[in-house]
Design a protein around this motif. Structure first.
Motif, mmCIF file in Angstrom:
data_model
loop_
_atom_site.group_PDB
_atom_site.id
_atom_site.type_symbol
_atom_site.label_atom_id
_atom_site.label_comp_id
_atom_site.label_asym_id
_atom_site.label_seq_id
_atom_site.Cartn_x
_atom_site.Cartn_y
_atom_site.Cartn_z
ATOM 1 N N SER A 46 26.772 -24.364 -10.515
ATOM 2 C CA SER A 46 25.601 -23.923 -9.770
ATOM 3 C C SER A 46 26.028 -23.412 -8.395
ATOM 4 N N ALA A 47 25.091 -22.741 -7.711
ATOM 5 C CA ALA A 47 25.366 -22.286 -6.348
ATOM 6 C C ALA A 47 25.673 -23.470 -5.445
ATOM 7 N N ARG A 48 24.989 -24.582 -5.664
ATOM 8 C CA ARG A 48 25.248 -25.779 -4.858
ATOM 9 C C ARG A 48 26.668 -26.278 -5.078
ATOM 10 N N GLN A 49 27.142 -26.278 -6.308
ATOM 11 C CA GLN A 49 28.500 -26.757 -6.578
ATOM 12 C C GLN A 49 29.550 -25.832 -5.972
ATOM 13 N N ARG A 50 29.309 -24.516 -6.001
ATOM 14 C CA ARG A 50 30.240 -23.592 -5.360
ATOM 15 C C ARG A 50 30.342 -23.891 -3.869
ATOM 16 N N LEU A 51 29.200 -24.149 -3.254
ATOM 17 C CA LEU A 51 29.190 -24.487 -1.837
ATOM 18 C C LEU A 51 29.946 -25.784 -1.583
ATOM 19 N N GLN A 52 29.799 -26.753 -2.490
ATOM 20 C CA GLN A 52 30.461 -28.041 -2.294
ATOM 21 C C GLN A 52 31.983 -27.930 -2.360
ATOM 22 N N VAL A 53 32.507 -26.947 -3.089
ATOM 23 C CA VAL A 53 33.960 -26.735 -3.106
ATOM 24 C C VAL A 53 34.429 -26.359 -1.702
ATOM 25 N N ALA A 54 33.705 -25.451 -1.056
ATOM 26 C CA ALA A 54 34.061 -25.067 0.315
ATOM 27 C C ALA A 54 33.923 -26.257 1.258
ATOM 28 N N ARG A 55 32.859 -27.031 1.093
ATOM 29 C CA ARG A 55 32.647 -28.184 1.967
ATOM 30 C C ARG A 55 33.701 -29.259 1.749
ATOM 31 N N LEU A 56 34.172 -29.408 0.521
ATOM 32 C CA LEU A 56 35.233 -30.390 0.282
ATOM 33 C C LEU A 56 36.476 -30.018 1.082
ATOM 34 N N ALA A 57 36.789 -28.720 1.150
ATOM 35 C CA ALA A 57 37.956 -28.284 1.922
ATOM 36 C C ALA A 57 37.741 -28.522 3.418
ATOM 37 N N THR A 58 36.601 -28.081 3.952
ATOM 38 C CA THR A 58 36.406 -28.180 5.394
ATOM 39 C C THR A 58 36.243 -29.624 5.858
ATOM 40 N N GLU A 59 35.487 -30.421 5.101
ATOM 41 C CA GLU A 59 35.233 -31.792 5.563
ATOM 42 C C GLU A 59 36.434 -32.704 5.297
ATOM 43 N N SER A 60 37.244 -32.385 4.301
ATOM 44 C CA SER A 60 38.507 -33.116 4.117
ATOM 45 C C SER A 60 39.479 -32.749 5.235
ATOM 46 N N ALA A 61 39.465 -31.483 5.667
ATOM 47 C CA ALA A 61 40.299 -31.089 6.808
ATOM 48 C C ALA A 61 39.851 -31.821 8.069
#
Length: 342
Positions: free
Chosen positions: A163-178
């Motif tokens: 879903s669009a939400r899951q695509r967004l969560q991939v980006a957020r996983l990178a930024t918030e893990s950083a």
């Protein structure tokens, strides 16, 4: 400033020192409290949101840049996979945290098809066609080799399966893990913001050269375009993507392809080109940038394309002075967006 090195549990280190046989061993953890996983860098809530709040299972390992757990230079890479507990066949989130100096293929960071992640990050987002979406961000981190950390996240499922939400969560996983990595490693870099959207359409845009507004903006003046007979460009949005490209054309006939690589993708390009002299149709240049980028690598290629007669050949000028000037103009425009001084 003191930083925390990625460290293997003592038992795994002992096995590694005994024979180096555990490089492929994944450490598996389940439960509600996963905040210490992946060296304390895993943005657990972002992963949970990707999976709709399901119970998670995390598998992780530490390896050096070549895929083994013990690296005398200390260039250790953390790899974690996140999936639903007991799940099989569903999507998997993957997180990679590694020092900028650890030479290894860089995923979304090296893809010219990716677009800038934005939100204040030096980073890229790739829709993943035909694979899953992925994101990569670079964070200044003086304690680590190369003065930076590259944090990458990806989902194994195809883009159409998410879903669009899951695509967004991939980006957020990178930024918030950083963001968590900044604290875990004592990094001085200033993280960007948490993304509120990611692009859906990642295809390049074909525009008249006079209307270039993305990665080709500022490369050609009207006089340059007329002299080189460039009429159109293929470009993606300009920003701080770790790899970006610009194609200059005569109509739809390809003339030049310009590519810029920053940080780990630049290191990779330089490593791969070591010992090889560029062909006459290729011009390259590298410059030094402030941390965390370090090095930037630029390339111009005279592209071969089929002309009206169907013959595939190079149609652009081969004049070296023209090629040098064109690459310099691209470097000036691209480097400025990335905070570098050519």
């Amino acid at each position: 400033m003191g930083g925390r090195r990625l460290a293997l549990p003592a038992g795994v280190v002992a096995l590694a020192l005994a024979g180096g046989l555990v490089w492929g061993l994944w450490l598996r953890h389940t439960g509600d409290d996963l905040g210490d996983e992946c060296g304390g860098t895993l943005a657990v809530e972002e992963a949970r949101e990707f999976f709709g709040g399901a119970d998670l299972e995390v598998r992780g390992r530490t390896e050096d840049a070549t895929g083994y757990p013990v690296d005398p230079a200390g260039h250790q890479t953390l790899r974690c996979s996140v999936l639903t507990r007991g799940g099989s066949g569903g999507p998997v989130l993957r997180l990679v945290v590694r020092p900028r100096a650890a030479y290894r293929f860089s995923g979304a960071a090296e893809r010219a098809e990716a677009v800038p992640l934005g939100h204040g990050w030096s980073g890229s987002f790739d829709g993943g066609d035909p694979g899953g979406p992925s994101a990569a961000v670079l964070l200044a981190c003086e304690p680590e080799a190369g003065d930076g950390l590259l944090v990458q996240a990806e989902a194994t499922a195809g883009e159409d399966e998410l879903s669009a939400r899951q695509r967004l969560q991939v980006a957020r996983l990178a930024t918030e893990s950083a963001r968590r990595a900044k604290d875990a490693y004592g990094c001085e870099g200033r993280p960007g913001g948490r993304p509120d959207a990611v692009p859906r359409n990642l295809a390049p845009a074909l525009r008249p050269v006079a209307r270039a507004q993305g990665t080709c903006a500022g490369v050609l003046t009207a006089a340059d375009a007329a002299r080189l007979r460039v009429t159109t460009v293929w470009e993606r949005p300009g920003g701080r993507a770790l790899t970006e490209s610009c194609a200059l054309n005569r109509g739809r006939l390809g003339l030049f392809r310009l590519t810029a690589s920053y940080g780990p993708p630049a290191d990779q390009e330089i490593e791969l080109s070591t010992g090889y002299e560029p062909e006459g149709d290729t011009v390259t240049l590298r410059i030094t940038c402030p941390a965390p980028i370090g090095l930037a690598y630029f390339q111009l290629v005279r592209t071969a394309d089929a002309g009206p007669d169907g013959e595939v050949r190079r149609h652009a000028t081969a004049d070296r002075g023209e090629l040098d000037d064109l690459l310099d103009a691209f470097i000036e425009a691209s480097a400025r967006r990335h905070g570098c001084q050519p």
